[in-house]
Motif scaffolding. Structure first.
Motif, PDB file in Angstrom:
ATOM      1  N   ALA A  82      -4.012  -9.699 -13.913  1.00 12.52           N
ATOM      2  CA  ALA A  82      -2.613 -10.471 -12.721  1.00 12.52           C
ATOM      3  C   ALA A  82      -1.996  -9.442 -12.213  1.00 12.52           C
ATOM      4  O   ALA A  82      -2.214  -8.873 -10.993  1.00 12.52           O
ATOM      5  CB  ALA A  82      -1.148 -10.777 -13.569  1.00 12.52           C
ATOM      6  N   VAL A  83      -2.403  -7.659 -12.263  1.00 13.01           N
ATOM      7  CA  VAL A  83      -1.988  -6.374 -11.017  1.00 13.01           C
ATOM      8  C   VAL A  83      -3.286  -6.132 -10.736  1.00 13.01           C
ATOM      9  O   VAL A  83      -3.456  -6.334  -9.054  1.00 13.01           O
ATOM     10  CB  VAL A  83      -1.523  -5.663 -12.449  1.00 13.01           C
ATOM     11  CG1 VAL A  83      -1.551  -4.195 -11.727  1.00 13.01           C
ATOM     12  CG2 VAL A  83      -0.638  -5.197 -13.707  1.00 13.01           C
ATOM     13  N   ALA A  84      -4.314  -6.688 -10.629  1.00  8.76           N
ATOM     14  CA  ALA A  84      -5.734  -6.566  -9.686  1.00  8.76           C
ATOM     15  C   ALA A  84      -5.450  -7.344  -8.753  1.00  8.76           C
ATOM     16  O   ALA A  84      -5.868  -7.053  -7.998  1.00  8.76           O
ATOM     17  CB  ALA A  84      -6.783  -7.462 -11.157  1.00  8.76           C
ATOM     18  N   ILE A  85      -4.984  -8.616  -8.993  1.00  9.77           N
ATOM     19  CA  ILE A  85      -4.617  -9.489  -7.614  1.00  9.77           C
ATOM     20  C   ILE A  85      -3.552  -9.255  -7.180  1.00  9.77           C
ATOM     21  O   ILE A  85      -3.860  -8.977  -6.090  1.00  9.77           O
ATOM     22  CB  ILE A  85      -4.578 -10.506  -8.752  1.00  9.77           C
ATOM     23  CG1 ILE A  85      -5.078 -11.650  -9.416  1.00  9.77           C
ATOM     24  CG2 ILE A  85      -3.659 -11.962  -6.714  1.00  9.77           C
ATOM     25  CD1 ILE A  85      -5.152 -13.018  -9.722  1.00  9.77           C
ATOM     26  N   VAL A  86      -2.698  -8.635  -7.157  1.00 14.46           N
ATOM     27  CA  VAL A  86      -1.489  -7.652  -6.674  1.00 14.46           C
ATOM     28  C   VAL A  86      -2.594  -6.293  -6.000  1.00 14.46           C
ATOM     29  O   VAL A  86      -2.589  -6.255  -4.545  1.00 14.46           O
ATOM     30  CB  VAL A  86       0.047  -6.941  -7.240  1.00 14.46           C
ATOM     31  CG1 VAL A  86       1.000  -6.538  -6.509  1.00 14.46           C
ATOM     32  CG2 VAL A  86       0.079  -8.835  -8.153  1.00 14.46           C
ATOM     33  N   LEU A  87      -3.132  -5.441  -6.845  1.00 13.36           N
ATOM     34  CA  LEU A  87      -3.705  -4.827  -6.189  1.00 13.36           C
ATOM     35  C   LEU A  87      -4.769  -5.420  -4.913  1.00 13.36           C
ATOM     36  O   LEU A  87      -5.421  -4.060  -4.274  1.00 13.36           O
ATOM     37  CB  LEU A  87      -4.015  -3.710  -7.107  1.00 13.36           C
ATOM     38  CG  LEU A  87      -3.452  -2.757  -8.178  1.00 13.36           C
ATOM     39  CD1 LEU A  87      -3.924  -2.625  -8.810  1.00 13.36           C
ATOM     40  CD2 LEU A  87      -2.606  -1.843  -7.290  1.00 13.36           C
ATOM     41  N   TYR A  88      -5.703  -6.141  -4.801  1.00 14.16           N
ATOM     42  CA  TYR A  88      -6.917  -7.041  -4.334  1.00 14.16           C
ATOM     43  C   TYR A  88      -6.443  -6.424  -2.972  1.00 14.16           C
ATOM     44  O   TYR A  88      -7.007  -5.490  -2.295  1.00 14.16           O
ATOM     45  CB  TYR A  88      -7.005  -7.863  -4.668  1.00 14.16           C
ATOM     46  CG  TYR A  88      -8.308  -8.321  -4.127  1.00 14.16           C
ATOM     47  CD1 TYR A  88      -9.972  -7.907  -4.225  1.00 14.16           C
ATOM     48  CD2 TYR A  88      -7.923  -8.833  -3.128  1.00 14.16           C
ATOM     49  CE1 TYR A  88     -10.194  -7.883  -3.088  1.00 14.16           C
ATOM     50  CE2 TYR A  88      -9.468  -9.095  -1.968  1.00 14.16           C
ATOM     51  CZ  TYR A  88     -10.509  -9.043  -1.980  1.00 14.16           C
ATOM     52  OH  TYR A  88     -11.252  -9.473  -1.614  1.00 14.16           O
ATOM     53  N   PRO A  89      -5.252  -7.273  -1.814  1.00 13.16           N
ATOM     54  CA  PRO A  89      -5.446  -6.632  -0.491  1.00 13.16           C
ATOM     55  C   PRO A  89      -4.552  -5.042  -0.293  1.00 13.16           C
ATOM     56  O   PRO A  89      -5.639  -4.374   0.958  1.00 13.16           O
ATOM     57  CB  PRO A  89      -3.746  -7.131  -0.357  1.00 13.16           C
ATOM     58  CG  PRO A  89      -3.101  -7.720  -1.552  1.00 13.16           C
ATOM     59  CD  PRO A  89      -4.090  -7.795  -2.935  1.00 13.16           C
TER      60      PRO A  89
ATOM     61  N   GLN B  75      -6.279  -2.473  -1.980  1.00 16.15           N
ATOM     62  CA  GLN B  75      -8.184  -2.237  -2.069  1.00 16.15           C
ATOM     63  C   GLN B  75      -8.671  -2.808  -1.123  1.00 16.15           C
ATOM     64  O   GLN B  75      -9.387  -1.666   0.018  1.00 16.15           O
ATOM     65  CB  GLN B  75      -8.469  -2.709  -3.112  1.00 16.15           C
ATOM     66  CG  GLN B  75      -7.829  -1.991  -4.203  1.00 16.15           C
ATOM     67  CD  GLN B  75      -8.684  -2.041  -5.428  1.00 16.15           C
ATOM     68  OE1 GLN B  75      -8.234  -3.527  -5.585  1.00 16.15           O
ATOM     69  NE2 GLN B  75      -8.600  -1.766  -6.591  1.00 16.15           N
ATOM     70  N   ARG B  76      -8.511  -3.651  -0.073  1.00 21.54           N
ATOM     71  CA  ARG B  76      -9.370  -4.555   0.461  1.00 21.54           C
ATOM     72  C   ARG B  76      -8.908  -3.582   2.039  1.00 21.54           C
ATOM     73  O   ARG B  76      -8.938  -3.104   3.227  1.00 21.54           O
ATOM     74  CB  ARG B  76      -9.073  -5.074   0.862  1.00 21.54           C
ATOM     75  CG  ARG B  76     -10.376  -6.949  -0.297  1.00 21.54           C
ATOM     76  CD  ARG B  76     -11.088  -5.917   0.206  1.00 21.54           C
ATOM     77  NE  ARG B  76     -12.260  -5.830   1.550  1.00 21.54           N
ATOM     78  CZ  ARG B  76     -13.333  -6.722   1.772  1.00 21.54           C
ATOM     79  NH1 ARG B  76     -13.293  -7.884   0.279  1.00 21.54           N
ATOM     80  NH2 ARG B  76     -13.776  -6.090   2.572  1.00 21.54           N
ATOM     81  N   ALA B  77      -7.845  -3.379   2.189  1.00 18.30           N
ATOM     82  CA  ALA B  77      -6.804  -2.355   3.227  1.00 18.30           C
ATOM     83  C   ALA B  77      -7.253  -0.836   3.410  1.00 18.30           C
ATOM     84  O   ALA B  77      -7.536  -0.420   4.746  1.00 18.30           O
ATOM     85  CB  ALA B  77      -5.216  -2.194   3.632  1.00 18.30           C
ATOM     86  N   VAL B  78      -7.537   0.434   2.259  1.00 20.12           N
ATOM     87  CA  VAL B  78      -7.715   1.019   1.948  1.00 20.12           C
ATOM     88  C   VAL B  78      -9.451   1.104   2.478  1.00 20.12           C
ATOM     89  O   VAL B  78      -9.955   1.631   3.434  1.00 20.12           O
ATOM     90  CB  VAL B  78      -8.109   1.221   0.768  1.00 20.12           C
ATOM     91  CG1 VAL B  78      -8.891   2.807   0.597  1.00 20.12           C
ATOM     92  CG2 VAL B  78      -6.725   1.697   0.376  1.00 20.12           C
ATOM     93  N   GLN B  79      -9.761   0.003   2.283  1.00 18.71           N
ATOM     94  CA  GLN B  79     -11.371   0.018   2.602  1.00 18.71           C
ATOM     95  C   GLN B  79     -11.983   0.263   4.215  1.00 18.71           C
ATOM     96  O   GLN B  79     -12.718   0.284   4.949  1.00 18.71           O
ATOM     97  CB  GLN B  79     -12.439  -1.538   2.585  1.00 18.71           C
ATOM     98  CG  GLN B  79     -12.616  -1.437   1.091  1.00 18.71           C
ATOM     99  CD  GLN B  79     -13.224  -0.683   0.631  1.00 18.71           C
ATOM    100  OE1 GLN B  79     -14.589  -0.806   0.572  1.00 18.71           O
ATOM    101  NE2 GLN B  79     -12.790  -0.004  -1.019  1.00 18.71           N
ATOM    102  N   MET B  80     -10.977  -0.648   5.164  1.00 16.65           N
ATOM    103  CA  MET B  80     -11.256  -1.057   6.105  1.00 16.65           C
ATOM    104  C   MET B  80     -11.302   0.350   7.034  1.00 16.65           C
ATOM    105  O   MET B  80     -12.739  -0.330   8.488  1.00 16.65           O
ATOM    106  CB  MET B  80      -9.276  -1.753   6.853  1.00 16.65           C
ATOM    107  CG  MET B  80     -10.082  -3.628   7.307  1.00 16.65           C
ATOM    108  SD  MET B  80      -8.418  -3.739   7.508  1.00 16.65           S
ATOM    109  CE  MET B  80      -8.596  -5.812   5.896  1.00 16.65           C
TER     110      MET B  80
END
Lengths: 179, 306
Positions: free
Chosen positions: B48-55, B57-62
């Motif tokens: 559940a926490v990972a779903i919240v963190l996913y965006p 993590q993607r944003a930091v990759q950009m």
């Protein structure tokens, strides 16, 4: 009314009376530090990368103990555990101890200049890393190489910069005489 | 006489002392550590926490992705031409092997049909991209950009263009965690390509080469030997390149030889990986005869690796 003149990006002088911190500023900085920890890194970046969350957390524990303490440090540690895919409770425990250490040494640390504070911050960050080390080694991980202490040292070197930056919004505008 | 209140004014109330808080949260952490490592109770919370963190993590990759995109865009004509020429040469060099392949495959299928073997693999694979490496210095893990949404399951093998990279160990809705060969808790059953000697390659942690443990000093292994997966674990399909033997110490005083091998795949370099769907279905373990069962009860039952 005199126009508000922004103070320079330098450490606050002792005679300055800092403004109250804006309550949303603390979560915001912790959030940015969290993003910093999630940044992808490889090679030497991975060896050098400090734990930004621990650093910012330490700043707020030292300067605003009424807002940030052991409990909030623990919650942030849990989030970090998910982000890093480490065992639940590992960063939580380390950050809780860090917050406690900050509270314990608060009155002493803040009397020193920023670079002298950095030396003490290095010890606190190493304590934090040491707890993670103990948890992992008890869990059966091999001992890491000596580069394990490097992030703590880099974090301590960044301490003056982090302090100045986080303190800056709280500094009062310059009086007309100082412009 | 002025009345002195027994209780201090509310201004001084700060709740429990920091030490009490530390004790409480410290104990809670230790309970969590046990619950997570021993019993894996908290996987759903983590998901559940990972779903919240996913965006996040993607944003930091950009920014990094954008930079590399720009760099690719401006890579000079000459580099592209050179790459193209090199790839063409490689294609020609490998053409003979590739042309022979359908014939071999046909022959193999016929022989396998004759022997009534079940087909081993050739199953679906998912191409994934590495999102980031774990910040944890004690484990060798990377995160890839696909998860349960594309049917990735824990236990599946992960390879790159050169060989085995590792194994999927935890799957999130849009992300999966891959444990690399070099992780201390990771083992791959391997076979020496040249001599056919079987062994198991154990990871040894960051900065150290994986080792072939429990190999007799007189085993037919030499420096430079290529290790391929043996397939006996049912996780890795057989025949994937794993590592190359780099150091070899035979000490007659020791029970086992000390053999270190360097992974062939760029376990910590490659960005694009392939997750292999598990197609190896091992036959069920045969039931032990009733009479022997009582005798063997004290010993370990399962002998299958994995």
């Amino acid at each position: 009314m005199a126009m508000r003149k922004v103070p320079p990006l330098t450490p606050a002088r002792p005679e300055e009376i800092l403004l109250a911190v804006r309550p949303w500023f603390i979560p915001l900085t912790l959030f940015v530090a969290f993003l910093g920890n999630l940044l992808p890194a490889s090679g030497s970046g991975q060896v050098l990368r400090p734990d930004f969350v621990a650093l910012v957390l330490l700043y707020w524990c030292l300067h605003e103990p009424r807002y940030v303490g052991v409990g909030s440090a623990w919650m942030i540690g849990l989030l970090m555990d998910v982000g890093d895919a480490t065992q639940f409770g590992q960063h939580a425990l380390a950050y809780a101890v860090l917050a406690f250490g900050a509270d314990f040494f608060r009155r002493r640390v803040l009397r020193f200049s920023l670079w002298q504070q950095a030396a003490q911050v290095a010890l606190l960050l190493m304590l934090c890393a040491g707890i993670v080390l103990v948890i992992r080694v008890v869990g059966g991980a091999p001992l890491p190489r000596w580069t394990y202490v490097v992030p703590s040292l880099v974090g301590a070197l960044l301490w003056p910069l982090v302090s100045v930056m986080l303190q800056w919004p709280q500094r009062p505008p310059l009086s007309p005489a100082e412009r | 006489m002025r009345h002195i209140p027994v209780e201090p004014p509310a201004f001084f109330h700060r709740g429990p002392s920091p030490f009490a808080r530390l004790a409480f949260f410290g104990l809670l952490s230790i309970v969590l550590l046990f619950a997570d490592t021993r019993y894996r109770y908290l996987e759903s919370v983590r998901q559940a926490v990972a779903i919240v963190l996913y965006p996040l993590q993607r944003a930091v990759q950009m920014p990094g992705e954008a930079l590399s995109y720009v760099a690719t865009y401006f890579s000079s004509q000459r580099t592209l031409a050179e790459d193209n020429a090199a790839l063409k040469r490689q294609l020609v060099a490998e053409a003979s092997a590739v042309q022979g392949y359908p014939l071999l495959q046909q022959e193999n299928a016929r022989l396998a049909g004759l022997l009534d073997l079940r087909s081993r693999y050739g199953a679906a694979a998912t191409a994934v991209e590495v999102l980031y490496t774990s910040r944890d210095p004690f484990a060798q893990k990377v995160f890839v950009d696909k998860g349960t949404d594309t049917g990735i399951l824990p236990g599946q093998a992960v390879i790159d263009a050169d060989g085995v990279v590792g194994q999927v160990t935890r799957v999130y809705p849009m992300m999966a965690e891959v444990t690399l060969l070099t992780d201390k808790d990771h083992a791959v059953p391997v076979r020496v390509l040249r001599s056919g000697v079987r062994s198991v390659l154990f990871g040894s942690g960051a900065g150290r080469l994986p080792e072939l443990r429990f190999t007799a000093p007189n085993a037919d292994i030499e420096i430079g030997d290529v290790l391929v997966t043996s397939g006996i674990d049912g996780t890795y399909p057989p025949g994937l390149a794993v590592a190359k033997v780099e150091t070899l110490e035979r000490d007659t005083g020791q029970v086992f030889a000390r053999i270190a091998a360097r992974p062939i795949a760029g376990a910590d370099r490659s960005r694009h990986l392939l997750v292999l769907a598990q197609a190896v279905s091992l036959p069920p373990q045969p039931d032990e005869p009733a009479g022997i069962d009582a005798v063997k009860r004290g010993k370990g039952k399962s002998r299958r690796g994995g």
